[in-house]
Design an enzyme around this catalytic site. Structure first.
Site, PDB file in Angstrom:
ATOM      1  N   CYS A 257      33.581  14.075  43.880  1.00  0.00           N
ATOM      2  CA  CYS A 257      32.551  15.021  44.177  1.00  0.00           C
ATOM      3  C   CYS A 257      31.046  14.707  44.085  1.00  0.00           C
ATOM      4  O   CYS A 257      30.303  15.019  45.125  1.00  0.00           O
ATOM      5  CB  CYS A 257      32.892  16.349  43.080  1.00  0.00           C
ATOM      6  SG  CYS A 257      34.445  17.164  43.520  1.00  0.00           S
ATOM      7  N   ASP A 258      31.092  13.807  43.332  1.00  0.00           N
ATOM      8  CA  ASP A 258      29.501  13.176  43.262  1.00  0.00           C
ATOM      9  C   ASP A 258      29.180  12.363  44.323  1.00  0.00           C
ATOM     10  O   ASP A 258      28.174  12.514  45.229  1.00  0.00           O
ATOM     11  CB  ASP A 258      29.285  12.221  42.084  1.00  0.00           C
ATOM     12  CG  ASP A 258      28.851  12.949  40.828  1.00  0.00           C
ATOM     13  OD1 ASP A 258      27.817  13.801  40.761  1.00  0.00           O
ATOM     14  OD2 ASP A 258      29.384  12.701  39.523  1.00  0.00           O
ATOM     15  N   THR A 259      30.182  11.611  44.860  1.00  0.00           N
ATOM     16  CA  THR A 259      29.969  10.508  45.919  1.00  0.00           C
ATOM     17  C   THR A 259      29.787  11.438  47.231  1.00  0.00           C
ATOM     18  O   THR A 259      29.038  11.099  48.015  1.00  0.00           O
ATOM     19  CB  THR A 259      31.036   9.649  46.002  1.00  0.00           C
ATOM     20  OG1 THR A 259      32.121  10.124  46.020  1.00  0.00           O
ATOM     21  CG2 THR A 259      30.794   8.524  45.090  1.00  0.00           C
TER      22      THR A 259
END
Length: 399
Positions: A172-174
């Site tokens: 989700c961060d990336t």
């Protein structure tokens, strides 16, 4: 060659840890001048994160090294009046600002988009957060695993024995960072045509949801709830992971012809006419009966042998590599996906290059990840701050 695609674009990077730095890394690899604004003394938290304690202690943790090549590090206390004024001078000459604070932080600093656009109307301001700048969850804390759970992504993973299950890397961060980089490029294109800057609101939760488009469509349109299927592909059978004589293999016989070719290669022609497996949609429902029949044959040879044989007969297949094997496979070497970069005091370190291959404006790693504050004097001298003023700013802990 006409140089890098973002040459001449200046980016102020106020981001920390992963989603934001991953976004600005892609801008930096495409040639933008990315000035990383960090807190004096500590900098980006990722500087202390990684598997090697000695690098963490140097403020050069592996987590930081992974996504900060080609950037300049400037330390600046934006809470101080002097720091705010310096920051506003930097904004005046910037094209892009990227931050991933919680909503409201920049407002409280007196550095909101509404303030900064008065200084620079053409500024592209990108704010990355877990849930976006508005809405009932906007102020909630957001880490990758929290978003994985709230997105439904964890509920899709695993099988009846292990579910829910998080992805093995911060997906989700990336993907939030990639979405931000994509949006910044689009906003710069708009500015080229109109002269207008704008505010971009990126939410990690929003960013991950469309990646589940097929699964979501089955639920939203067809009313079909997803069923955790582990290593099986819900769209086809046989499509998933199967045992071989020395390990496992991925086989994706997603088309009817691929299924029939698989039966031929395995010496199981009778399965093609078996009513349980004859048609695609029926095969999917009978995959638990089919898999043992295929594995009985697959166990007779090694993964390497089967991969060569199946691919040669138009049946998509591949080995299942460890991360170490994946990083050193010949295809990635050919693509120059990783590049060795010399880092003073540390030595050669392999870093990911830009994976989009531009024919005329290729991306490249030109600078190693910076030590904390390595470029403060250079960048601030560029906006007219004298050596004497710099010395005073250091004494006052503004830089």
């Amino acid at each position: 060659m006409s140089g890098q695609i973002m040459h001449g674009v200046r980016v102020l990077d106020l981001t920390n840890v992963l989603a934001g730095p991953f976004a600005t890394l892609h801008l930096a690899l495409m040639g933008a001048e990315v000035i990383k604004i960090e807190r004096p003394g500590s900098g980006d938290l990722a500087r202390q994160l990684g598997a090697l304690v000695e690098l963490n202690q140097q403020g050069m943790g592996t987590s930081f090294l992974a996504q900060n090549a080609n950037k300049k590090s400037v330390t600046l206390n934006t809470k101080s009046p002097e720091g705010k004024e310096i920051f506003k001078k930097l904004v005046k000459g910037a094209d892009v600002l990227v931050e991933n604070f919680r909503p409201g932080v920049m407002d409280r600093l007196g550095l909101s988009y509404d303030v900064l656009k008065e200084i620079n109307p053409g500024l592209v301001y990108c704010a990355i957060s877990g849930f976006g700048q508005t809405g009932p969850d906007a102020k909630k804390p957001a880490y990758d695993q929290i978003i994985q759970g709230l997105s439904g992504e964890m509920a899709l993973n695993g099988d009846e024995r292990l579910n829910p299950l998080r992805a093995g890397f911060p997906v989700c961060d990336t993907v939030g960072g990639l979405n931000a980089a994509f949006a910044v490029m689009a906003a710069l294109y708009h500015r080229e045509r109109t002269g207008e800057g704008q505010f971009i609101d990126i939410a990690m939760l929003d960013s991950i949801m469309p990646l589940m488009g097929w699964v979501a469509a089955n639920l939203l349109i067809a009313g079909r709830e997803p069923v955790p299927m582990g290593n099986d592909n819900f769209t086809a059978a046989p499509s998933g992971v199967f045992r071989t004589g020395d390990g496992y293999i991925n086989i994706a016989a997603n088309k009817q012809q691929q299924w029939e070719d698989l039966c031929h290669v395995l010496g199981l022609p009778e399965l093609k006419t078996d009513e349980r497996f004859k048609k695609r949609d029926v095969r999917k429902h009978n995959r638990k009966e089919l898999t043992p029949l295929l594995e009985e044959k697959l166990m007779e040879r090694s993964t390497t042998e089967w991969v060569e044989l199946l691919n040669a007969n138009s049946v998509p297949s591949g080995a299942i590599l460890s991360l170490g094997e994946a990083l050193t496979q010949p295809q990635l070497k050919h693509r120059e996906t990783l590049e060795d970069v010399e880092l003073e005091g540390i030595g050669n370190i392999p870093l990911f290059n830009l994976t989009a291959k531009f024919s005329e404006t290729p991306g490249e790693i030109t600078e190693s990840p910076p030590r904390l504050s390595a470029h403060t004097e250079e960048v601030l001298a560029g906006i007219g701050i004298t050596p004497e003023a710099l010395a005073e700013l250091k004494v006052n802990k503004v830089i």
